[in-house]
Design a protein around this motif. Structure first.
Motif, PDB file in Angstrom:
ATOM      1  N   LYS A 272      31.796  62.839  26.886  1.00 37.67           N
ATOM      2  CA  LYS A 272      31.119  61.619  26.430  1.00 37.67           C
ATOM      3  C   LYS A 272      31.835  60.379  26.968  1.00 37.67           C
ATOM      4  CE  LYS A 272      29.481  59.410  22.134  1.00 37.67           C
ATOM      5  NZ  LYS A 272      30.146  58.094  22.267  1.00 37.67           N
ATOM      6  N   LEU A 273      33.169  60.401  26.932  1.00 39.91           N
ATOM      7  CA  LEU A 273      33.949  59.255  27.371  1.00 39.91           C
ATOM      8  C   LEU A 273      33.767  58.997  28.866  1.00 39.91           C
ATOM      9  CD1 LEU A 273      36.092  57.094  26.731  1.00 39.91           C
ATOM     10  CD2 LEU A 273      37.843  58.818  27.225  1.00 39.91           C
ATOM     11  N   VAL A 274      33.847  60.040  29.690  1.00 43.54           N
ATOM     12  CA  VAL A 274      33.733  59.874  31.134  1.00 43.54           C
ATOM     13  C   VAL A 274      32.314  59.439  31.515  1.00 43.54           C
ATOM     14  CG1 VAL A 274      33.800  61.102  33.348  1.00 43.54           C
ATOM     15  CG2 VAL A 274      35.606  61.463  31.661  1.00 43.54           C
ATOM     16  N   TYR A 275      31.308  60.022  30.874  1.00 46.88           N
ATOM     17  CA  TYR A 275      29.905  59.637  31.109  1.00 46.88           C
ATOM     18  C   TYR A 275      29.709  58.150  30.837  1.00 46.88           C
ATOM     19  CZ  TYR A 275      24.776  59.822  30.427  1.00 46.88           C
ATOM     20  OH  TYR A 275      23.414  59.616  30.489  1.00 46.88           O
ATOM     21  N   GLU A 276      30.231  57.692  29.712  1.00 46.63           N
ATOM     22  CA  GLU A 276      30.081  56.285  29.336  1.00 46.63           C
ATOM     23  C   GLU A 276      30.938  55.384  30.230  1.00 46.63           C
ATOM     24  OE1 GLU A 276      30.863  55.933  25.166  1.00 46.63           O
ATOM     25  OE2 GLU A 276      28.969  56.896  24.591  1.00 46.63           O
ATOM     26  N   ALA A 277      32.100  55.888  30.654  1.00 41.13           N
ATOM     27  CA  ALA A 277      32.970  55.098  31.526  1.00 41.13           C
ATOM     28  C   ALA A 277      32.311  54.831  32.873  1.00 41.13           C
ATOM     29  CB  ALA A 277      34.306  55.812  31.722  1.00 41.13           C
ATOM     30  N   MET A 278      31.580  55.813  33.387  1.00 41.98           N
ATOM     31  CA  MET A 278      30.909  55.612  34.664  1.00 41.98           C
ATOM     32  C   MET A 278      29.850  54.516  34.538  1.00 41.98           C
ATOM     33  SD  MET A 278      29.351  58.374  37.363  1.00 41.98           S
ATOM     34  CE  MET A 278      28.210  59.143  36.233  1.00 41.98           C
ATOM     35  N   ALA A 279      29.060  54.541  33.469  1.00 38.42           N
ATOM     36  CA  ALA A 279      28.070  53.485  33.246  1.00 38.42           C
ATOM     37  C   ALA A 279      28.756  52.140  33.040  1.00 38.42           C
ATOM     38  CB  ALA A 279      27.204  53.839  32.035  1.00 38.42           C
ATOM     39  N   TYR A 280      29.868  52.154  32.305  1.00 39.47           N
ATOM     40  CA  TYR A 280      30.649  50.932  32.054  1.00 39.47           C
ATOM     41  C   TYR A 280      31.103  50.313  33.366  1.00 39.47           C
ATOM     42  CZ  TYR A 280      34.847  48.284  30.571  1.00 39.47           C
ATOM     43  OH  TYR A 280      35.803  47.319  30.372  1.00 39.47           O
ATOM     44  N   GLN A 281      31.624  51.144  34.280  1.00 40.33           N
ATOM     45  CA  GLN A 281      32.137  50.622  35.542  1.00 40.33           C
ATOM     46  C   GLN A 281      31.018  50.138  36.458  1.00 40.33           C
ATOM     47  OE1 GLN A 281      35.096  53.092  37.461  1.00 40.33           O
ATOM     48  NE2 GLN A 281      36.156  53.499  35.536  1.00 40.33           N
ATOM     49  N   VAL A 282      29.865  50.806  36.433  1.00 36.91           N
ATOM     50  CA  VAL A 282      28.718  50.327  37.204  1.00 36.91           C
ATOM     51  C   VAL A 282      28.289  48.949  36.690  1.00 36.91           C
ATOM     52  CG1 VAL A 282      26.280  50.715  37.747  1.00 36.91           C
ATOM     53  CG2 VAL A 282      27.891  52.626  37.821  1.00 36.91           C
ATOM     54  N   ALA A 283      28.211  48.815  35.370  1.00 30.07           N
ATOM     55  CA  ALA A 283      27.818  47.537  34.781  1.00 30.07           C
ATOM     56  C   ALA A 283      28.817  46.442  35.149  1.00 30.07           C
ATOM     57  CB  ALA A 283      27.723  47.677  33.260  1.00 30.07           C
ATOM     58  N   LYS A 284      30.090  46.787  35.116  1.00 31.56           N
ATOM     59  CA  LYS A 284      31.143  45.831  35.466  1.00 31.56           C
ATOM     60  C   LYS A 284      30.992  45.367  36.920  1.00 31.56           C
ATOM     61  CE  LYS A 284      36.223  45.570  35.197  1.00 31.56           C
ATOM     62  NZ  LYS A 284      37.437  46.361  34.872  1.00 31.56           N
ATOM     63  N   GLU A 285      30.664  46.307  37.811  1.00 29.83           N
ATOM     64  CA  GLU A 285      30.458  45.977  39.232  1.00 29.83           C
ATOM     65  C   GLU A 285      29.235  45.082  39.411  1.00 29.83           C
ATOM     66  OE1 GLU A 285      31.999  46.620  43.241  1.00 29.83           O
ATOM     67  OE2 GLU A 285      32.774  47.149  41.263  1.00 29.83           O
ATOM     68  N   ILE A 286      28.182  45.355  38.649  1.00 29.44           N
ATOM     69  CA  ILE A 286      26.981  44.509  38.702  1.00 29.44           C
ATOM     70  C   ILE A 286      27.341  43.082  38.293  1.00 29.44           C
ATOM     71  CG2 ILE A 286      24.743  44.046  37.601  1.00 29.44           C
ATOM     72  CD1 ILE A 286      24.367  47.113  37.443  1.00 29.44           C
ATOM     73  N   GLY A 287      28.136  42.950  37.231  1.00 27.60           N
ATOM     74  CA  GLY A 287      28.558  41.629  36.787  1.00 27.60           C
ATOM     75  C   GLY A 287      29.331  40.888  37.864  1.00 27.60           C
ATOM     76  N   ALA A 288      30.210  41.603  38.555  1.00 25.64           N
ATOM     77  CA  ALA A 288      30.964  40.981  39.649  1.00 25.64           C
ATOM     78  C   ALA A 288      30.028  40.532  40.768  1.00 25.64           C
ATOM     79  CB  ALA A 288      32.006  41.963  40.190  1.00 25.64           C
ATOM     80  N   CYS A 289      29.029  41.362  41.065  1.00 23.81           N
ATOM     81  CA  CYS A 289      28.073  41.016  42.121  1.00 23.81           C
ATOM     82  C   CYS A 289      27.222  39.808  41.739  1.00 23.81           C
ATOM     83  CB  CYS A 289      27.174  42.213  42.430  1.00 23.81           C
ATOM     84  SG  CYS A 289      28.026  43.536  43.318  1.00 23.81           S
ATOM     85  N   ALA A 290      26.930  39.663  40.452  1.00 22.22           N
ATOM     86  CA  ALA A 290      26.164  38.500  39.994  1.00 22.22           C
ATOM     87  C   ALA A 290      26.913  37.209  40.293  1.00 22.22           C
ATOM     88  CB  ALA A 290      25.869  38.618  38.498  1.00 22.22           C
ATOM     89  N   SER A 291      28.246  37.253  40.222  1.00 21.93           N
ATOM     90  CA  SER A 291      29.029  36.050  40.524  1.00 21.93           C
ATOM     91  C   SER A 291      28.933  35.683  42.000  1.00 21.93           C
ATOM     92  CB  SER A 291      30.495  36.256  40.123  1.00 21.93           C
ATOM     93  OG  SER A 291      31.140  37.185  40.987  1.00 21.93           O
ATOM     94  N   VAL A 292      28.773  36.686  42.876  1.00 23.42           N
ATOM     95  CA  VAL A 292      28.612  36.412  44.303  1.00 23.42           C
ATOM     96  C   VAL A 292      27.342  35.598  44.540  1.00 23.42           C
ATOM     97  CG1 VAL A 292      28.285  37.456  46.582  1.00 23.42           C
ATOM     98  CG2 VAL A 292      29.892  38.480  44.964  1.00 23.42           C
ATOM     99  N   LEU A 293      26.296  35.893  43.758  1.00 25.15           N
ATOM    100  CA  LEU A 293      25.019  35.173  43.868  1.00 25.15           C
ATOM    101  C   LEU A 293      24.981  33.946  42.959  1.00 25.15           C
ATOM    102  CD1 LEU A 293      22.561  38.218  44.014  1.00 25.15           C
ATOM    103  CD2 LEU A 293      23.185  36.672  45.888  1.00 25.15           C
ATOM    104  N   GLU A 294      26.144  33.590  42.398  1.00 26.01           N
ATOM    105  CA  GLU A 294      26.265  32.415  41.531  1.00 26.01           C
ATOM    106  C   GLU A 294      25.291  32.473  40.355  1.00 26.01           C
ATOM    107  OE1 GLU A 294      25.653  29.287  44.394  1.00 26.01           O
ATOM    108  OE2 GLU A 294      27.737  29.381  45.092  1.00 26.01           O
ATOM    109  N   GLY A 295      25.012  33.722  39.902  1.00 27.33           N
ATOM    110  CA  GLY A 295      24.133  33.909  38.758  1.00 27.33           C
ATOM    111  C   GLY A 295      22.653  33.794  39.073  1.00 27.33           C
ATOM    112  N   LYS A 296      22.301  33.499  40.313  1.00 26.10           N
ATOM    113  CA  LYS A 296      20.893  33.349  40.696  1.00 26.10           C
ATOM    114  C   LYS A 296      20.398  34.680  41.249  1.00 26.10           C
ATOM    115  CE  LYS A 296      21.853  28.543  41.835  1.00 26.10           C
ATOM    116  NZ  LYS A 296      22.020  27.576  42.951  1.00 26.10           N
ATOM    117  N   VAL A 297      20.013  35.564  40.338  1.00 26.96           N
ATOM    118  CA  VAL A 297      19.642  36.936  40.686  1.00 26.96           C
ATOM    119  C   VAL A 297      18.164  37.151  40.371  1.00 26.96           C
ATOM    120  CG1 VAL A 297      20.169  39.381  40.348  1.00 26.96           C
ATOM    121  CG2 VAL A 297      21.987  37.668  40.078  1.00 26.96           C
ATOM    122  N   ASP A 298      17.381  37.518  41.368  1.00 27.04           N
ATOM    123  CA  ASP A 298      15.949  37.770  41.141  1.00 27.04           C
ATOM    124  C   ASP A 298      15.731  39.070  40.375  1.00 27.04           C
ATOM    125  OD1 ASP A 298      15.084  35.463  42.529  1.00 27.04           O
ATOM    126  OD2 ASP A 298      15.298  36.504  44.444  1.00 27.04           O
TER     127      ASP A 298
END
Length: 355
Positions: A272-298
């Protein structure tokens, strides 16, 4: 006059062969190869004649006249960094793939097979968006060590294809859209698509970004260095831990998320922990990518085999749905993506690039 396009997509344990007529499939087949079959060959490149016989057998089996083929398109292999697009297969590309100049991979066979068959029947052969598509902004290539440049190695073919699909759904041209595209498979890549270019993306092959079913993703650097200097491990051990038996597989002994979910439902805390950690890290990466687009994400676009897992998708959305709307394209239709890349050239919508 209709365009008949032969598509060849070799994987490590399979060969996919398809024929399309103006973008519509005539046949689409995947031939699986046993360990015994492949053990006869010392390297993937040595399998060329074996794989070619399979492609030609598929055509005969479907009673198709090879003389009607307009062009052949194949999955791109490990090449030098190139911009996105459809590339005419030439002698330099054949030489680099034959010599494995930029890496050993079964997909290197794709262009070699396409080129050989195409020359025999007198038509052009192409690859589309190989894994080494490199369009990163210069600032995104800085790593923290001058000797180590961040590299663009990701699921370019599928990311680009779904990026175009998502843009159509949004009523925009891909060249105008601002997207975060996430390929969720054995490896996971999260790319920033800005006006037709992937300006930043994690190296999904060699250890960067989120953990995945088979890859380690980013790990604590100094601890890794100490492991490497300990003398306990060979180079091949690290390659396996980073690229083929890292991530979920390393923690739980399986890379099949269906098994992981079953383990978790049976009360396995680690699963359960590893499954959730993978989703957590994907979400974290998405958040970092949103900053590259300065929050202007279609839109945030999810694709790949794991995009079929609604529980996993919901875990990602829960942490990131404040950023933008989600579009989900489960699986990856590489054969159609290859076809459409070739078709854009045949119809004059795009000019083939030279390698």
């Amino acid at each position: 006059m209709p365009f008949h396009i032969l598509v060849i997509n070799p994987g490590s344990t399979s060969t996919k062969v398809a024929l399309f007529k103006d973008g519509l499939p005539i046949f689409d087949k995947e031939i699986m190869h046993t360990t015994n079959e492949l053990s006869m060959f010392e390297s993937p490149i040595a399998q060329q004649d074996f794989r070619e016989s399979i492609v030609l057998h598929c055509l005969r089996e479907n009673q198709y006249d090879i003389g009607n083929i307009s062009c052949i398109v194949a999955r791109g292999g490990a090449l030098r960094p190139v911009p996105s697009g459809t590339y005419l297969i030439n002698e330099q590309m054949v030489q680099d793939l034959t010599n494995c100049t930029y890496g050993v991979h079964a997909s290197n066979l794709g262009a070699l097979l396409a080129y050989k068959i195409a020359q025999r029947i007198g038509v052009a052969s192409f690859i589309v968006d190989p894994i080494t598509v490199s369009e990163m902004d210069e600032v995104a290539t800085i790593s923290g060590m001058p000797e180590l440049k961040r590299e663009s190695i990701f699921h370019a073919l599928n990311q680009k294809a779904v990026g175009r699909l998502a843009s159509i759904a949004l009523g925009k041209k891909y060249e105008k859209a601002r997207l975060i595209v996430v390929h969720l498979g054995g490896g996971i890549s999260v790319g920033v698509h800005k006006k037709g270019r992937v300006v930043d993306v994690n190296n999904a092959l060699n250890g960067d970004g989120p953990i995945s079913p088979t890859r380690s993703g980013s790990v604590p650097e100094w601890s890794l260095v100490k492991m490497a200097l300990s003398g306990k491990y060979a180079e091949s051990d690290f390659k396996e831990r980073i690229m083929t038996n890292g991530g979920v597989s390393a923690y739980l002994g399986t890379s099949d998320l269906r098994e992981v979910k079953q383990m978790a439902s049976n009360g396995d805390h680690d699963a359960k922990l590893v499954y959730e950690a993978m989703a957590y890290q994907v979400a974290k990466e998405i958040g970092a990518c949103a900053s590259v687009l300065e929050g202007k994400v279609d839109a945030i676009v999810l694709t790949g085999g794991l995009a079929r897992d609604t529980d996993f998708i919901n875990l990602i959305m829960r942490r990131t749905n404040f950023i933008a709307k989600f579009l989900v394209y489960p699986g990856s239709d590489e054969m159609r993506a290859l076809t459409m890349g070739a078709l854009r050239v045949l119809t004059g919508d795009e000019k083939a690039k030279e390698y």
